[in-house]
Design a protein around this motif. Structure first.
Motif, PDB file in Angstrom:
ATOM      1  N   LYS A  50       0.836  -1.205   0.000  1.00 30.90           N
ATOM      2  CA  LYS A  50       0.000   0.000   0.000  1.00 30.90           C
ATOM      3  C   LYS A  50       0.870   1.255   0.000  1.00 30.90           C
ATOM      4  O   LYS A  50       0.589   2.233  -0.705  1.00 30.90           O
ATOM      5  N   LYS A  53       2.365   1.785  -3.364  1.00 30.64           N
ATOM      6  CA  LYS A  53       1.328   2.273  -4.270  1.00 30.64           C
ATOM      7  C   LYS A  53       1.092   3.770  -4.074  1.00 30.64           C
ATOM      8  O   LYS A  53       0.943   4.527  -5.043  1.00 30.64           O
ATOM      9  N   GLU A  54       1.067   4.187  -2.798  1.00 32.19           N
ATOM     10  CA  GLU A  54       0.869   5.607  -2.487  1.00 32.19           C
ATOM     11  C   GLU A  54       2.054   6.445  -2.970  1.00 32.19           C
ATOM     12  O   GLU A  54       1.873   7.551  -3.479  1.00 32.19           O
ATOM     13  N   LYS A  57       1.780   6.862  -6.613  1.00 32.35           N
ATOM     14  CA  LYS A  57       0.724   7.832  -6.907  1.00 32.35           C
ATOM     15  C   LYS A  57       1.227   9.259  -6.699  1.00 32.35           C
ATOM     16  O   LYS A  57       0.941  10.163  -7.501  1.00 32.35           O
TER      17      LYS A  57
END
Length: 218
Positions: A50, A53-54, A57
């Motif tokens: 996670k 992924k952040e 992003k």
């Protein structure tokens, strides 16, 4: 029968013994601990995935922001260049109108003739009184024609300047539309955008002043 019941009795005694119970509980505890560790490891992996992924992003958002900033910079440079060209044209018309107005206000001075020449001309005019009308008419025709040509030339020149002002006004409207579109992408309070709007406003006022001056000269 005793032989058959002995294993069962021994087994029941073994289960009931504290040592066996402790060993059995220990095995369960180990299994439970291993299960907890596995769950924690799985949870950590999920959190790590996670987090990655952040971060990815955030990198995309940062790249997008940099791209938008570069686009804004290029657009501002483009609009400033357009406004500079419009300003040059408007200033050109302003200078031309000022020159034209000054020339028009200055009276045309006739060169002074010596007294002897004036006397000679007056004598000649009296002697040739009968032919003077014909001569005067003949001599005045080119002068009248020349004045008409000058007026037509001046009118054509004023029309050209008026056309340039109309073109400049239309170009300013186009730039204003581009600024409005730009405001939708950035803050309306952006310093650079505000500077563009002030420059457009000043040029619009200058165009209106020139139009008013032209109408006075027409």
């Amino acid at each position: 029968m005793f032989k058959k019941g002995l294993p069962i009795l021994l087994a029941s005694m073994l289960v009931a013994s504290p040592a066996f119970a402790a060993k059995h509980d220990g095995a369960k505890h180990v299994q439970k601990s291993q299960l907890v560790v596995k769950k924690e490891e799985a949870k950590k992996k999920q959190e790590l995935a996670k987090q990655k992924k952040e971060e990815a992003k955030k990198k995309q958002e940062l790249a997008k922001k940099k791209k938008e900033q570069q686009m804004l910079k290029n657009k501002l440079a483009e609009l400033n260049k357009k406004l500079s060209k419009i300003e040059e044209r408007v200033n050109e018309v302003t200078i031309a109108l000022e020159t034209f107005s000054t020339t028009k206000e200055q009276p045309t001075e006739q060169p002074a003739q010596p007294q002897s020449e004036q006397t000679t001309e007056e004598t000649t005019q009296v002697v040739n009184e009968q032919d003077s009308a014909t001569v005067t008419t003949t001599e005045q025709s080119p002068v009248v024609q020349s004045d008409e040509d000058d007026e037509a030339e001046k009118q054509e020149e004023l029309d050209q300047w008026f056309g340039k002002l109309i073109a400049a006004s239309n170009q300013l409207k186009a730039v204003k539309n581009e600024i409005r579109a730009l405001e939708k992408k950035v803050s309306k309070n952006d310093v650079n955008v505000q500077a563009l709007k002030e420059k457009v406003k000043a040029l619009e006022e200058k165009v209106q002043q020139n139009k008013k001056k032209l109408l006075e000269l027409l």
